[in-house]
Design a protein around this motif. Structure first.
Motif, short mmCIF file in Angstrom:
data_model
loop_
_atom_site.label_atom_id
_atom_site.label_comp_id
_atom_site.label_asym_id
_atom_site.label_seq_id
_atom_site.Cartn_x
_atom_site.Cartn_y
_atom_site.Cartn_z
N TYR A 46 0.83 -1.20 0.00
CA TYR A 46 0.00 0.00 0.00
C TYR A 46 0.87 1.26 0.00
CZ TYR A 46 -2.93 3.72 1.94
OH TYR A 46 -3.57 4.91 2.16
N LEU A 47 1.88 1.29 0.87
CA LEU A 47 2.74 2.46 0.96
C LEU A 47 3.59 2.61 -0.31
CD1 LEU A 47 3.90 4.83 2.54
CD2 LEU A 47 5.56 3.25 3.57
N ALA A 48 4.13 1.50 -0.80
CA ALA A 48 4.98 1.56 -1.99
C ALA A 48 4.23 2.14 -3.19
CB ALA A 48 5.49 0.15 -2.32
N GLU A 49 2.94 1.87 -3.30
CA GLU A 49 2.16 2.37 -4.42
C GLU A 49 1.82 3.85 -4.29
OE1 GLU A 49 -1.13 -0.30 -4.68
OE2 GLU A 49 0.01 -1.84 -5.74
N LYS A 50 2.08 4.43 -3.13
CA LYS A 50 1.89 5.86 -2.93
C LYS A 50 3.17 6.66 -3.18
CE LYS A 50 -2.03 6.46 0.15
NZ LYS A 50 -2.52 7.67 -0.50
N LEU A 51 4.31 6.02 -3.08
CA LEU A 51 5.58 6.71 -3.23
C LEU A 51 5.86 7.02 -4.71
CD1 LEU A 51 7.86 4.69 -0.77
CD2 LEU A 51 6.56 6.78 -0.32
N PRO A 52 6.40 8.20 -5.00
CA PRO A 52 6.68 8.56 -6.41
C PRO A 52 7.79 7.72 -7.00
CG PRO A 52 7.60 10.20 -4.92
CD PRO A 52 6.77 9.28 -4.08
N ILE A 53 7.74 7.55 -8.31
CA ILE A 53 8.78 6.84 -9.05
C ILE A 53 9.66 7.83 -9.80
CG2 ILE A 53 9.22 5.16 -10.89
CD1 ILE A 53 6.57 3.84 -10.16
N SER A 54 9.06 8.87 -10.37
CA SER A 54 9.78 9.88 -11.13
C SER A 54 10.73 10.67 -10.23
CB SER A 54 8.76 10.84 -11.78
OG SER A 54 9.36 12.06 -12.13
N LEU A 55 11.99 10.84 -10.65
CA LEU A 55 12.96 11.58 -9.84
C LEU A 55 12.53 13.03 -9.59
CD1 LEU A 55 15.63 11.76 -8.31
CD2 LEU A 55 16.74 12.32 -10.49
N PRO A 56 12.03 13.77 -10.60
CA PRO A 56 11.60 15.15 -10.31
C PRO A 56 10.50 15.22 -9.26
CG PRO A 56 11.88 14.86 -12.67
CD PRO A 56 12.00 13.49 -12.06
N ILE A 57 9.56 14.26 -9.28
CA ILE A 57 8.49 14.27 -8.29
C ILE A 57 9.04 13.84 -6.93
CG2 ILE A 57 6.22 13.39 -7.67
CD1 ILE A 57 6.25 15.20 -10.11
N LYS A 58 9.95 12.86 -6.90
CA LYS A 58 10.61 12.51 -5.64
C LYS A 58 11.31 13.72 -5.04
CE LYS A 58 11.98 7.65 -6.48
NZ LYS A 58 13.16 6.77 -6.65
N SER A 59 11.99 14.47 -5.90
CA SER A 59 12.73 15.65 -5.45
C SER A 59 11.80 16.67 -4.83
CB SER A 59 13.48 16.27 -6.64
OG SER A 59 14.14 17.46 -6.28
N GLY A 60 10.71 16.98 -5.52
CA GLY A 60 9.76 17.95 -5.00
C GLY A 60 9.09 17.48 -3.73
N ASP A 61 8.68 16.21 -3.70
CA ASP A 61 8.04 15.66 -2.50
C ASP A 61 8.99 15.70 -1.31
OD1 ASP A 61 5.85 15.17 -4.07
OD2 ASP A 61 5.74 13.01 -3.61
N LEU A 62 10.25 15.30 -1.53
CA LEU A 62 11.19 15.28 -0.41
C LEU A 62 11.47 16.69 0.09
CD1 LEU A 62 12.77 13.49 1.47
CD2 LEU A 62 14.70 13.59 -0.11
N GLY A 63 11.51 17.65 -0.82
CA GLY A 63 11.65 19.04 -0.39
C GLY A 63 10.52 19.45 0.54
N GLU A 64 9.29 19.09 0.17
CA GLU A 64 8.13 19.42 1.01
C GLU A 64 8.19 18.69 2.34
OE1 GLU A 64 4.20 19.51 -0.52
OE2 GLU A 64 4.83 20.10 -2.54
N ILE A 65 8.64 17.44 2.33
CA ILE A 65 8.75 16.66 3.57
C ILE A 65 9.78 17.29 4.50
CG2 ILE A 65 9.53 14.44 4.51
CD1 ILE A 65 8.22 13.14 1.99
N LEU A 66 10.93 17.68 3.95
CA LEU A 66 11.96 18.32 4.77
C LEU A 66 11.47 19.65 5.32
CD1 LEU A 66 15.12 17.59 2.58
CD2 LEU A 66 14.59 16.60 4.83
N CYS A 67 10.75 20.41 4.50
CA CYS A 67 10.21 21.68 4.95
C CYS A 67 9.20 21.46 6.08
CB CYS A 67 9.57 22.43 3.80
SG CYS A 67 8.85 24.03 4.26
N SER A 68 8.29 20.52 5.88
CA SER A 68 7.28 20.21 6.89
C SER A 68 7.93 19.80 8.21
CB SER A 68 6.35 19.10 6.38
OG SER A 68 5.41 18.74 7.36
N SER A 69 8.97 18.97 8.11
CA SER A 69 9.67 18.53 9.31
C SER A 69 10.36 19.69 10.01
CB SER A 69 10.70 17.45 8.96
OG SER A 69 10.08 16.31 8.43
N PHE A 70 11.00 20.56 9.22
CA PHE A 70 11.69 21.71 9.79
C PHE A 70 10.69 22.62 10.51
CE2 PHE A 70 13.30 26.03 9.78
CZ PHE A 70 14.62 25.86 10.19
N VAL A 71 9.56 22.86 9.88
CA VAL A 71 8.54 23.74 10.47
C VAL A 71 8.03 23.16 11.79
CG1 VAL A 71 6.19 24.63 10.18
CG2 VAL A 71 7.84 24.81 8.31
#
Length: 253
Positions: A66-91
């Motif tokens: 279930y989780l694996a099917e939610k994670l992005p495969i495309s590198l640009p989308i991974k990059s953007g998602d991880l940026g948001e995750i890091l920002c959310s964590s920092f906040v």
């Protein structure tokens, strides 16, 4: 918890009116960093209760699928998602804006970006009635360019520097689904009765890059002439692409 201080050299640059922080990942702590960040990823795509229910009913293999099917495969989308995750964590880990939603849970498709503000964080103050909002724009690039920082600045300045009505409504609707009635009521009251004031708003321009963002963020921040409080944050991780792939490869239920 991402615990940036455990794997980054963190510096606050002196500015008279606003905040600028630069976090530089330490190469010798790379494995620790990957483990911490990967551990924070699942909750951004699915709630703990959802994953726990799948584990209880269907077992670990189904929950992992279930989780694996939610994670992005495309590198640009991974990059953007991880940026948001890091920002959310920092906040959530370093600011007063600890309330809100993890919006990646509501993506239309794992290889699509979401529209609207990248992150909205909220605080109700000690009395539970003093609503403040953080409007954040996130940029993730292997090599950060001035044009990309300018693009984020333009987005923050949009809608008269306030969060968009659509984004606030989206968050309020999701808060109702997750049971956070007090924040939902506060957003409805401001949105439908009084409207936001700039004094309630803080902007965050957050970058995640392989190159040093210090000069670009400093110049952009110095050029800001508005009245909204500004908080710029830049995280530099060498070999940006490899770090992103290492984090997503390490994610597990």
């Amino acid at each position: 918890m991402t615990r940036f201080s455990e794997w980054c050299d963190c510096k606050k640059l002196p500015l008279s009116k606003h905040k600028l922080e630069i976090l530089t990942a330490e190469p010798l702590k790379r494995a620790h960093a990957v483990g911490l960040v990967a551990g924070s990823v699942p909750e951004h795509y699915a709630s703990y209760s959802r994953i726990a229910d799948l584990l209880r009913r269907l077992g670990r293999e189904s929950a992992a699928k279930y989780l694996a099917e939610k994670l992005p495969i495309s590198l640009p989308i991974k990059s953007g998602d991880l940026g948001e995750i890091l920002c959310s964590s920092f906040v959530s880990e370093t600011t007063e804006f600890t309330l809100g939603i993890k919006r990646l849970r509501w993506k239309d498709h794992r290889n699509m970006s979401m529209r609207g503000e990248d992150l909205l964080g909220f605080s109700l103050g000690e009395n539970g009635k003093s609503l403040k909002v953080l409007k954040a724009e996130v940029k993730s690039r292997a090599s950060l360019k001035t044009s990309v920082v300018n693009e984020a600045r333009e987005a923050l300045s949009g809608f008269r520097e306030l969060p968009s009505a659509h984004a606030i409504s989206f968050v309020a609707d999701r808060l109702g689904e997750t049971g956070n009635q007090s924040l939902q009521d506060a957003l409805d009251d401001v949105q439908l009765k009084r409207g936001f004031k700039k004094s309630q708003v803080t902007h965050m321009l957050f970058t995640f890059s392989g190159t040093n963002p210090s000069n670009m963020l400093s110049r952009n921040l110095e050029g800001y002439t508005g009245k909204v409080q500004q908080h710029y944050v830049g995280i530099q991780v060498s070999d940006h692409k490899a770090f992103i792939n290492e984090v997503f490869d390490a994610v597990e239920v």
